[in-house]
Scaffold this motif. Structure first.
Motif, PDB file in Angstrom:
ATOM      1  N   THR A  60       0.838  -1.196   0.000  1.00  0.00           N
ATOM      2  CA  THR A  60       0.000   0.000   0.000  1.00  0.00           C
ATOM      3  C   THR A  60       0.872   1.245   0.000  1.00  0.00           C
ATOM      4  N   GLU A  61       0.285   2.377  -0.401  1.00  0.00           N
ATOM      5  CA  GLU A  61       0.999   3.651  -0.354  1.00  0.00           C
ATOM      6  C   GLU A  61       0.797   4.340   0.993  1.00  0.00           C
ATOM      7  N   ILE A  62      -0.146   3.863   1.794  1.00  0.00           N
ATOM      8  CA  ILE A  62      -0.466   4.493   3.078  1.00  0.00           C
ATOM      9  C   ILE A  62      -0.033   3.578   4.217  1.00  0.00           C
ATOM     10  N   SER A  63       0.966   4.020   4.963  1.00  0.00           N
ATOM     11  CA  SER A  63       1.470   3.229   6.076  1.00  0.00           C
ATOM     12  C   SER A  63       0.386   3.004   7.127  1.00  0.00           C
ATOM     13  N   GLY A  64       0.303   1.770   7.629  1.00  0.00           N
ATOM     14  CA  GLY A  64      -0.672   1.455   8.665  1.00  0.00           C
ATOM     15  C   GLY A  64      -1.914   0.763   8.153  1.00  0.00           C
ATOM     16  N   THR A  65      -2.079   0.705   6.832  1.00  0.00           N
ATOM     17  CA  THR A  65      -3.234   0.013   6.248  1.00  0.00           C
ATOM     18  C   THR A  65      -3.182  -1.474   6.606  1.00  0.00           C
ATOM     19  N   LYS A  66      -4.331  -2.051   6.943  1.00  0.00           N
ATOM     20  CA  LYS A  66      -4.368  -3.461   7.313  1.00  0.00           C
ATOM     21  C   LYS A  66      -4.163  -4.354   6.092  1.00  0.00           C
ATOM     22  N   CYS A  67      -3.336  -5.364   6.236  1.00  0.00           N
ATOM     23  CA  CYS A  67      -3.080  -6.330   5.171  1.00  0.00           C
ATOM     24  C   CYS A  67      -4.289  -7.250   5.017  1.00  0.00           C
ATOM     25  N   PRO A  68      -4.845  -7.400   3.816  1.00  0.00           N
ATOM     26  CA  PRO A  68      -6.009  -8.276   3.619  1.00  0.00           C
ATOM     27  C   PRO A  68      -5.725  -9.738   3.956  1.00  0.00           C
ATOM     28  N   ALA A  69      -4.452 -10.141   3.910  1.00  0.00           N
ATOM     29  CA  ALA A  69      -4.111 -11.544   4.148  1.00  0.00           C
ATOM     30  C   ALA A  69      -3.958 -11.853   5.631  1.00  0.00           C
ATOM     31  N   CYS A  70      -3.110 -11.062   6.329  1.00  0.00           N
ATOM     32  CA  CYS A  70      -2.820 -11.379   7.738  1.00  0.00           C
ATOM     33  C   CYS A  70      -3.479 -10.426   8.718  1.00  0.00           C
ATOM     34  N   ARG A  71      -4.136  -9.367   8.183  1.00  0.00           N
ATOM     35  CA  ARG A  71      -4.847  -8.378   9.012  1.00  0.00           C
ATOM     36  C   ARG A  71      -3.920  -7.550   9.888  1.00  0.00           C
ATOM     37  N   MET A  72      -2.627  -7.607   9.641  1.00  0.00           N
ATOM     38  CA  MET A  72      -1.672  -6.797  10.388  1.00  0.00           C
ATOM     39  C   MET A  72      -1.432  -5.476   9.659  1.00  0.00           C
ATOM     40  N   ALA A  73      -0.994  -4.460  10.414  1.00  0.00           N
ATOM     41  CA  ALA A  73      -0.734  -3.156   9.817  1.00  0.00           C
ATOM     42  C   ALA A  73       0.500  -3.227   8.911  1.00  0.00           C
ATOM     43  N   MET A  74       0.357  -2.720   7.712  1.00  0.00           N
ATOM     44  CA  MET A  74       1.482  -2.706   6.766  1.00  0.00           C
ATOM     45  C   MET A  74       2.306  -1.431   6.993  1.00  0.00           C
ATOM     46  N   THR A  75       3.406  -1.580   7.697  1.00  0.00           N
ATOM     47  CA  THR A  75       4.242  -0.437   8.063  1.00  0.00           C
ATOM     48  C   THR A  75       5.693  -0.594   7.602  1.00  0.00           C
ATOM     49  N   THR A  76       6.026  -1.743   7.022  1.00  0.00           N
ATOM     50  CA  THR A  76       7.400  -1.976   6.572  1.00  0.00           C
ATOM     51  C   THR A  76       7.593  -1.375   5.185  1.00  0.00           C
ATOM     52  N   GLU A  77       8.481  -0.370   5.095  1.00  0.00           N
ATOM     53  CA  GLU A  77       8.715   0.282   3.808  1.00  0.00           C
ATOM     54  C   GLU A  77       9.482  -0.656   2.882  1.00  0.00           C
ATOM     55  N   LEU A  78       8.960  -0.849   1.690  1.00  0.00           N
ATOM     56  CA  LEU A  78       9.580  -1.748   0.722  1.00  0.00           C
ATOM     57  C   LEU A  78      10.712  -1.037  -0.007  1.00  0.00           C
ATOM     58  N   GLN A  79      11.778  -1.752  -0.265  1.00  0.00           N
ATOM     59  CA  GLN A  79      12.934  -1.190  -0.952  1.00  0.00           C
ATOM     60  C   GLN A  79      12.814  -1.444  -2.450  1.00  0.00           C
ATOM     61  N   GLN A  80      12.927  -0.369  -3.229  1.00  0.00           N
ATOM     62  CA  GLN A  80      12.854  -0.510  -4.679  1.00  0.00           C
ATOM     63  C   GLN A  80      14.215  -0.920  -5.236  1.00  0.00           C
ATOM     64  N   VAL A  81      14.200  -1.762  -6.263  1.00  0.00           N
ATOM     65  CA  VAL A  81      15.430  -2.264  -6.868  1.00  0.00           C
ATOM     66  C   VAL A  81      15.816  -1.369  -8.037  1.00  0.00           C
ATOM     67  N   ASN A  82      17.034  -0.878  -8.026  1.00  0.00           N
ATOM     68  CA  ASN A  82      17.555  -0.080  -9.125  1.00  0.00           C
ATOM     69  C   ASN A  82      17.797  -0.985 -10.324  1.00  0.00           C
ATOM     70  N   PRO A  83      17.168  -0.695 -11.472  1.00  0.00           N
ATOM     71  CA  PRO A  83      17.312  -1.594 -12.624  1.00  0.00           C
ATOM     72  C   PRO A  83      18.694  -1.584 -13.247  1.00  0.00           C
ATOM     73  N   GLY A  84      19.549  -0.679 -12.814  1.00  0.00           N
ATOM     74  CA  GLY A  84      20.901  -0.643 -13.378  1.00  0.00           C
ATOM     75  C   GLY A  84      21.356   0.780 -13.582  1.00  0.00           C
ATOM     76  N   SER A  85      22.638   0.986 -13.615  1.00  0.00           N
ATOM     77  CA  SER A  85      23.183   2.325 -13.782  1.00  0.00           C
ATOM     78  C   SER A  85      22.985   2.811 -15.196  1.00  0.00           C
ATOM     79  N   VAL A  86      23.140   4.121 -15.398  1.00  0.00           N
ATOM     80  CA  VAL A  86      23.014   4.713 -16.724  1.00  0.00           C
ATOM     81  C   VAL A  86      24.050   4.134 -17.669  1.00  0.00           C
TER      82      VAL A  86
END
Length: 230
Positions: A114-140
């Motif tokens: 989710t884009e909003i921290s604290g939203t409940k996860c539909p699967a486990c019903r826990m608050a989604m607060t862990t920020e996901l790390q985006q993967v850099n597709p590669g240098s220029v």
């Protein structure tokens, strides 16, 4: 900014008699930069140039949303999305020189995000607060090695004053000189101009309001000696 200035440059052909840039020689990187401008959302253009430098009324719309009280908005996230839309890392192929805004995404068990921290996860019903790390597709550099971008790098390109881009050839250069009615070479000068962040933004701004972009940017104002090589 230093990185951008070291990598991109334009060889200008200037007609001092007409006070005009006839055309420029450009590499793949410069053409990728110019074509990449087409990917910019309007909000990002205003963000890059600032409201005060925008022509027309788009800057006014931007300012209105910026100043609108949050009580009138469906969500604060929508204002952030409109004022600072994400810019793809490959938009300019210069992520170190131009700002790149990305959305923060949050998750918990891995199945949903989710884009909003604290939203409940539909699967486990826990608050989604862990920020996901985006993967850099590669240098220029790596992207250029595998042939990514928008145009091929096996030829040099001609960029006209109005930013028309075509592959360069000796015949086309002669044709252009005839088109501009150049009778003698005494008034012509070649000048290599390196592009930094400031020049990139000036090109973007001029492209929105002029048909003589190169002349406006590089002849309309004094370019610092650090960015020009004769």
């Amino acid at each position: 900014m230093e990185t951008m200035a070291n990598k991109l440059s334009l060889k200008l052909l200037i007609d001092h008699k007409a006070h005009k840039i006839l055309f420029a020689e450009a590499s793949k990187d410069v053409v990728d930069f110019l074509f990449g401008l087409l990917l910019l959302p309007i909000g990002s253009i205003v963000n890059l140039l600032t409201k005060e430098r925008m022509v027309g009324c788009i800057g006014t719309i931007y300012k209105s949303l910026e100043q609108l009280d949050v009580t009138y908005l469906c969500s604060s996230q929508s204002r952030t999305t409109l004022l600072s839309p994400p810019i793809s890392e490959t938009t300019f192929l210069l992520p170190s020189a131009l700002p790149c805004t990305t959305k923060k995404l949050y998750g918990h068990c891995g199945g949903y995000f989710t884009e909003i921290s604290g939203t409940k996860c539909p699967a486990c019903r826990m608050a989604m607060t862990t920020e996901l790390q985006q993967v850099n597709p590669g240098s220029v550099v790596r992207q250029r090695e595998v042939g990514e971008g928008y145009v091929k790098g096996v030829v040099t390109y001609t960029v006209m004053d109005d930013l028309t881009v075509v592959p360069m050839s000796t015949i086309s250069s002669i044709t252009l000189l005839n088109k501009f009615h150049v009778k003698g070479l005494g008034s012509l000068e070649e000048k290599v101009v390196k592009l930094g962040l400031e020049e990139g933004l000036e090109l973007l701004k001029a492209s929105l309001q002029s048909k003589n972009v190169l002349s406006d940017v590089f002849l309309g104002k004094k370019v610092s000696q650090g960015n020009v090589t004769v």
